[in-house]
Design an enzyme around this catalytic site. Sequence first.
Site, PDB file in Angstrom:
ATOM      1  N   GLY A  75       3.433  -4.340  34.907  1.00 25.35           N
ATOM      2  CA  GLY A  75       3.315  -3.749  33.573  1.00 25.35           C
ATOM      3  C   GLY A  75       2.051  -4.198  32.869  1.00 25.35           C
ATOM      4  O   GLY A  75       1.404  -3.418  32.160  1.00 25.35           O
ATOM      5  N   LEU A  94      -2.650 -13.262  39.641  1.00 26.71           N
ATOM      6  CA  LEU A  94      -1.693 -12.526  40.461  1.00 26.71           C
ATOM      7  C   LEU A  94      -2.203 -12.384  41.894  1.00 26.71           C
ATOM      8  O   LEU A  94      -1.528 -12.782  42.841  1.00 26.71           O
ATOM      9  CB  LEU A  94      -1.422 -11.143  39.862  1.00 26.71           C
ATOM     10  CG  LEU A  94      -0.476 -10.246  40.668  1.00 26.71           C
ATOM     11  CD1 LEU A  94       0.926 -10.869  40.754  1.00 26.71           C
ATOM     12  CD2 LEU A  94      -0.403  -8.838  40.066  1.00 26.71           C
ATOM     13  N   ARG A 127     -16.806  -5.592  29.931  1.00 24.97           N
ATOM     14  CA  ARG A 127     -15.512  -4.963  29.678  1.00 24.97           C
ATOM     15  C   ARG A 127     -14.404  -5.710  30.411  1.00 24.97           C
ATOM     16  O   ARG A 127     -13.287  -5.849  29.903  1.00 24.97           O
ATOM     17  CB  ARG A 127     -15.563  -3.493  30.098  1.00 24.97           C
ATOM     18  CG  ARG A 127     -14.410  -2.636  29.535  1.00 24.97           C
ATOM     19  CD  ARG A 127     -13.230  -2.559  30.468  1.00 24.97           C
ATOM     20  NE  ARG A 127     -13.662  -2.179  31.780  1.00 24.97           N
ATOM     21  CZ  ARG A 127     -13.110  -2.641  32.887  1.00 24.97           C
ATOM     22  NH1 ARG A 127     -12.121  -3.501  32.850  1.00 24.97           N
ATOM     23  NH2 ARG A 127     -13.567  -2.261  34.078  1.00 24.97           N
ATOM     24  N   GLN A 165     -34.521  23.316  39.343  1.00 22.94           N
ATOM     25  CA  GLN A 165     -33.135  23.756  39.455  1.00 22.94           C
ATOM     26  C   GLN A 165     -32.243  22.728  40.144  1.00 22.94           C
ATOM     27  O   GLN A 165     -31.088  22.515  39.738  1.00 22.94           O
ATOM     28  CB  GLN A 165     -33.061  25.104  40.185  1.00 22.94           C
ATOM     29  CG  GLN A 165     -33.651  26.256  39.388  1.00 22.94           C
ATOM     30  CD  GLN A 165     -33.540  27.583  40.117  1.00 22.94           C
ATOM     31  OE1 GLN A 165     -33.048  27.652  41.234  1.00 22.94           O
ATOM     32  NE2 GLN A 165     -34.001  28.645  39.483  1.00 22.94           N
ATOM     33  N   ILE A 215     -10.213 -13.987  40.453  1.00 22.97           N
ATOM     34  CA  ILE A 215      -9.669 -14.103  39.106  1.00 22.97           C
ATOM     35  C   ILE A 215     -10.805 -14.095  38.082  1.00 22.97           C
ATOM     36  O   ILE A 215     -11.575 -15.064  37.984  1.00 22.97           O
ATOM     37  CB  ILE A 215      -8.816 -15.376  38.967  1.00 22.97           C
ATOM     38  CG1 ILE A 215      -7.765 -15.449  40.079  1.00 22.97           C
ATOM     39  CG2 ILE A 215      -8.186 -15.419  37.587  1.00 22.97           C
ATOM     40  CD1 ILE A 215      -6.838 -14.255  40.155  1.00 22.97           C
ATOM     41  N   ARG A 227     -40.360  12.301  33.520  1.00 23.45           N
ATOM     42  CA  ARG A 227     -41.034  12.179  34.818  1.00 23.45           C
ATOM     43  C   ARG A 227     -41.716  13.492  35.207  1.00 23.45           C
ATOM     44  O   ARG A 227     -41.091  14.563  35.180  1.00 23.45           O
ATOM     45  CB  ARG A 227     -40.024  11.795  35.890  1.00 23.45           C
ATOM     46  CG  ARG A 227     -40.583  11.724  37.304  1.00 23.45           C
ATOM     47  CD  ARG A 227     -41.368  10.460  37.528  1.00 23.45           C
ATOM     48  NE  ARG A 227     -41.903  10.369  38.880  1.00 23.45           N
ATOM     49  CZ  ARG A 227     -42.192   9.247  39.507  1.00 23.45           C
ATOM     50  NH1 ARG A 227     -41.981   8.087  38.887  1.00 23.45           N
ATOM     51  NH2 ARG A 227     -42.673   9.245  40.722  1.00 23.45           N
ATOM     52  N   GLU A 253      -7.448  -3.752  39.953  1.00 20.01           N
ATOM     53  CA  GLU A 253      -6.357  -3.089  39.217  1.00 20.01           C
ATOM     54  C   GLU A 253      -5.775  -1.929  40.020  1.00 20.01           C
ATOM     55  O   GLU A 253      -5.354  -0.916  39.458  1.00 20.01           O
ATOM     56  CB  GLU A 253      -6.825  -2.584  37.831  1.00 20.01           C
ATOM     57  CG  GLU A 253      -7.701  -3.522  37.062  1.00 20.01           C
ATOM     58  CD  GLU A 253      -7.013  -4.792  36.627  1.00 20.01           C
ATOM     59  OE1 GLU A 253      -5.838  -4.986  36.985  1.00 20.01           O
ATOM     60  OE2 GLU A 253      -7.649  -5.604  35.953  1.00 20.01           O
ATOM     61  N   LEU A 260     -33.485   9.142  39.795  1.00 20.50           N
ATOM     62  CA  LEU A 260     -34.501   8.141  39.487  1.00 20.50           C
ATOM     63  C   LEU A 260     -35.355   7.764  40.696  1.00 20.50           C
ATOM     64  O   LEU A 260     -36.356   7.054  40.547  1.00 20.50           O
ATOM     65  CB  LEU A 260     -33.845   6.877  38.913  1.00 20.50           C
ATOM     66  CG  LEU A 260     -33.680   6.840  37.393  1.00 20.50           C
ATOM     67  CD1 LEU A 260     -32.669   7.875  36.914  1.00 20.50           C
ATOM     68  CD2 LEU A 260     -33.249   5.458  36.920  1.00 20.50           C
ATOM     69  N   THR A 278      -6.414  -0.242  44.157  1.00 17.61           N
ATOM     70  CA  THR A 278      -7.444   0.528  44.859  1.00 17.61           C
ATOM     71  C   THR A 278      -7.177   2.025  44.722  1.00 17.61           C
ATOM     72  O   THR A 278      -6.071   2.453  44.368  1.00 17.61           O
ATOM     73  CB  THR A 278      -7.451   0.173  46.355  1.00 17.61           C
ATOM     74  OG1 THR A 278      -6.196   0.591  46.935  1.00 17.61           O
ATOM     75  CG2 THR A 278      -7.635  -1.330  46.574  1.00 17.61           C
TER      76      THR A 278
END
Length: 391
Positions: free
Chosen positions: A244, A138, A97, A286, A170, A275, A370, A345, A372
């Site tokens: 922007g 940047l 992504r 529960q 980068i 499992r 992008e 797991l 913190t």
Amino acid sequence: MKSSPVHPFDLLAVDGLLTEEEREIRRTVRTMGERELRPYVAEWFESGEIPARELARKLGELGVLGMHLEGYGCAGTSAVSYGLACLELEAVDSGLRSLVSVQGSLAMYAMWQHGSEEQKREWLPGMAAGEKIGCFGLTEPDAGSDPGAMRTAAKRDGSDWVLNGTKMWITNGSVADVAVVWARTDDGVRGFVVPTDSPGFSAPEIKRKLSLRASVTSELVLEDVRLPAGAMLPGARGLSGPLGCLNEARFGIVFGSLGAARDCLETAISYARDRTVFGRSLASYQLTQQKLADMALELGKGMLLALHLGRLKDAGELSAEQVSVGKLNNVREAIEIARQCRTVLGANGVTLEYPVMRHANNLESVLTYEGTSEVHTLVVGKALTGEAAFR
């Protein structure tokens, strides 16, 4: 008494909030991801190497590179459709992504929004097709959350520009054909379109990462890189230009992080049902059901938030602080879901046989890049109080 299990998103009937076109785009990206990406992603993560150019071409053929932009070979889809594509890609791996986000929402968007017609025609069609790869320069070694502290500088020399400086962390850097680089000038911060074969430009890859290993991460080093006057982005002046662009990428993360969380939760539910512990399925206890229910609740809430923000963006009404709300909440909840799924797991959760620890490691980077969580918290705080707490 047993009954048929319900998918976490079905608890809140999320599909009913999507158009048929949005559902079809989601199906298309999911199918491609399952067939052509997921079978190899654990190996890419383990080796720390990906076939970046091959992946870019495949993603270009799929139509997801700059898919929310208009013209120049871009699909012009809705923001929600773009978000759903990010979700499905990050359900495979955050690094994949990231490749799409940096290409479309940073490098391509910067040119599309701020570039000249010549810049757009030269680069955008090839980037949309995945034939050209872009990166976005940047962040610097000493200027991460505070981009105003950048040291990279561009000086006039006749009609040319000469750039010097270093960028850090980068994505796509060492495989890119073009870099959008932000630098200080006598006229404030400006953006420059830098072909990576320019003399004085280099992009050493960053190795030994424990996160986003299925992604190319690099430095950018600019040593007297000479560019013509037309290399500057004419429509961006000051930090509002790069910030922007970052909002565009953050929007994709609002959806994308939920993809990682969904994959973890689907894995945990399937594992718990199969499992056997003390003669019963792990899913029948529960404590396990409490974990699964709490995670499904947060996942569903995050999805409703993402869709709401997507509708606002498509209506042209999305604000920067609203993007911060989405990024802050959804990444924070996604990483908590990944960690909790690992506990379901048990020891199996730490292996690459299952995707959970890989997602958790990746989300550590997503939590930081992008903006913190601390920075987005302060953006929201400023919106609520009118007081800036950054300095």
